[in-house]
Design an enzyme around this catalytic site. Structure first.
Site: not given
Length: 441
Positions: A318, A376
């Protein structure tokens, strides 16, 4: 040194000195101490007093605003909304309670929550003429294309809530956007599959209402599964806000020009549409389908390590988090609950995802680079199991993120030092040169 700065709420407790070795000029810059997170140097005088701009592609080292809404500590895997940990909110609150928190700064009491839920429920219907907008899109139009167009068009129907200088109109617009986004999202889905639109029901909760409008048909009204409703509610909470990401910054930048709130949120939806932002959960499913089976995981991990190979391990790592994304841990638990509710005891993609996570986390390459699963990684599996097509994944993200965009937009509007966004650049083009007439070129 301690003084209140021009930034509301921030305090200057020290300064740093910047010296230009070319001109010999020195400048003291005030340093803000944040409630949480790194100190922030105020560089506003750097260009005015020393003629120097800063260079920060992607604004990864630049604080574009002062905010009291969301805090992220990427190294420790912390996400706070108004000071509350995301894990606590996902476990103990519902989505509308989190909406209230983001908008007003505190969790509501029982009376405030009931009043807020009533207000949102009364705004869930859209103007009847808006239904005709959908017939102007091709049947195979991407739902995000429809969302951008329809949300932007809301300003043509709700003139009484477009004056950004009126606090009451700002709040009405905020309530309308939160309330109507599920209705518009469900209509986009229904249009894509050729089914009739369903009106919202005031006796359902926010998430139940969305699932009703999305999956039910007029000839058969089935009860909404509380497990699926709770899982969807949790997904909404986990996506409600995430500090100054690309879409939120887009909303703030659009809003800084004085654009109406509906146009600003439409700009956020457009930014979210990008595969590097809101489309990542779709990319995770595509990756898992490409890998296909557990025995091929080592092969694909090697491909991910090869910089010359276009394959990328989607759902890991991320921009901010350098440890386990706290939202991923919550969704991992939800994935098990949803699949159990649906009677899918052995979902191949979930088993493949969990094995991929296990092997990757034991690999030094991914450990050294702090590539941990993000939100996700599991959200796409849950959404697919619930019945949503891949094309709707980013729409659901936009639905949930709307409240965060609104809270950030309202904070920006009320910021006394706010001004229109105008980033500068490092120009590396041609110097001024003489114009050559066409017949001499």
């Amino acid at each position: 040194m301690e003084k209140v700065s021009e930034a509301v709420g921030a305090v200057v407790r020290e300064t740093i000195t910047v010296t230009d070795n070319v001109t010999g000029k020195s400048l003291e810059l005030p340093v803000f101490h944040a409630t949480e997170g790194p100190r922030v140097a105020d560089i506003r005088r750097l260009y005015r007093d020393m003629g120097i701009l800063t260079y920060d592609p992607g604004f990864t080292s630049t604080a574009s605003c002062e905010s009291e809404i969301t805090f992220i500590d990427g190294d420790e895997g912390v996400l706070l909304h108004r000071g509350y940990a995301i894990e606590d909110l996902a476990e103990k609150s519902d989505f509308l309670e989190v909406c209230y928190l983001l908008l007003y700064g505190s969790l509501p009491n029982a009376a405030e929550k009931a009043d807020f839920e009533q207000t949102i429920t009364m705004h869930t219907m859209v103007h009847e003429q808006m239904r005709t907008f959908f017939s102007g899109f091709r049947r195979d139009a991407h739902p995000m294309a429809i969302m951008v167009g329809v949300v932007g068009a809301m300003s043509a129907f709700y003139h009484d809530s477009t004056d950004i200088h009126d606090p009451h109109q700002r709040m009405v617009a905020s309530h309308r956007l939160i309330a109507k986004m599920p209705t518009i999202a469900a209509m986009a889905y229904k249009y894509s599959i050729g089914q009739p639109f369903l009106y919202p029901r005031n006796d359902y909760s926010y998430t139940e209402n969305f699932l009703h409008m999305t999956f039910e048909v007029p000839c058969a009204d089935k009860p909404i599964s509380p497990v699926l409703s709770r899982a969807m509610d949790r997904i909404f909470i986990l996506h409600a806000d995430h500090e100054q990401n690309a879409s939120t910054s887009t909303v703030r930048l659009a809003g800084s020009s004085g654009a109406n709130p509906f146009a600003c949120i439409a700009s956020g939806i457009a930014s979210l549409w990008g595969p590097a932002h809101g489309g990542a959960n779709e990319a995770v499913l595509n990756m898992l389908n490409e890998i296909g089976s557990k025995d091929r995981i080592p092969e694909y991990l090697q491909k991910a390590k090869d910089q010359n190979d276009p394959f990328r391990l989607m759902g890991f790592g991320h921009r901010v988090y350098k440890s386990y994304d706290p939202r991923a841990a919550v969704l991992k638990k939800s994935a098990d609950e949803v699949l159990d509710e649906l009677g899918v005891r052995h979902e191949p993609l979930l088993e493949l995802a969990m094995e991929l996570e296990r092997i990757a986390q034991e690999d030094e390459y991914f450990q050294d680079r702090k590539l941990f699963p993000n939100v996700d990684f599991y959200s796409g599996i849950i959404l697919r199991a619930t019945g949503f097509p891949v094309s709707m994944f980013t729409v659901l993200f936009a639905l949930a993120r709307t409240v965060g965009w609104i809270a950030q937009w309202m904070e920006m509007i009320e910021d006394p030092v706010q001004k229109i966004g105008r980033p500068r650049q490092l120009y590396t083009g041609k110097r001024r040169r003489p114009y050559v007439p066409l017949d001499q070129r």
